[in-house]
Design an enzyme around this catalytic site. Sequence first.
Site: not given
Length: 328
Positions: A37-38, A130, A171, A194, A196, A220
């Site tokens: 069933n995954d 990040h 940036d 920059k 986005r 980066d």
Amino acid sequence: MRDVIVFSGSAHEPLARRICEHLGVPLSPVDIARFSNDCLQAQLLVNCRQRDVFIVQPLVPPTQEHLMELLMMIDAARGASAAHVTAVMPHYSYARSDKKDASRISLGGRLVADMLVTAGADRVITMALHAPQVHGFFSCPVDHLTAIGALAAHFQDNERDLSEHIVVSPDLGNAKTATLFARLLGLPVAAGNKQRLADDRVVIDSIVGDVSGKRAIVLDDEIATGGSMIELLDKLAEEGCPGASVVCTHGLFAGKAVERLNAHELITEIVTTDTVPAPEGLDKLIVRSVADLFAEAIARIHIGESVSSLFDGVDPRHGSPQLSLNFG
């Protein structure tokens, strides 16, 4: 003293093996099966009772698959009476989901952090989040490592002439990290302005700093599709920059990134780390291993020593390692 047991999911087993080589311990086996069933099932094939368990699994594509593997391995270790369970996540991809910048969206960074703790993680080791505020999403201790020193060592080890070089941030938000990287190399710093427009579409309308006639070292934290990097490189070329080294901690190189970067004439080399698996077919790629940093962090956590003392005498988040601890 309790034994150290290291497991790896399927995301990046070679990195886990390199970490184990530095620690001098074997990589313990895991059986990850899939039912008809995954649904996934994870079984740890080594006794974990009252051991310090470390599970290595960066969140890389297929991200949800690897996240579920990690959660199930953490749960299995907790159910097997491990003394402490540490999730070693060299790349925490959900760190990009760190704020509500639109209506009715989830904070994936915090949600996944809660899931890890609920599954049974006592601690997390990660690298180059990040955004720094993601550290605060976790209700368990987090050791936030940096690859800045390892990346800077690439340029220091080669004893190359850096007199006509400049460090460039894509940036202004990353300019602080770029400035610290530039200080390690004794170089000036510049940054792109920059905007986005979408996940893979950005506009860089100017460069803050003089890059004319200077070779750029573009730093980066992560390169995914390469859209921001290509936009910046085009702008650097317009400003009279004759060449560029592209440097990042997490080299995902997803989508058309490999094709885009291979085609850009300004690039002289691409330097990244092994926090994620290296792509195939990327020209001029140089991979610096950070397995030793993760091994040192694991060793220090195991014996109760300070992880930040790896960076004595420098900024504890962004300096190069000053000490080395022999594990055993």
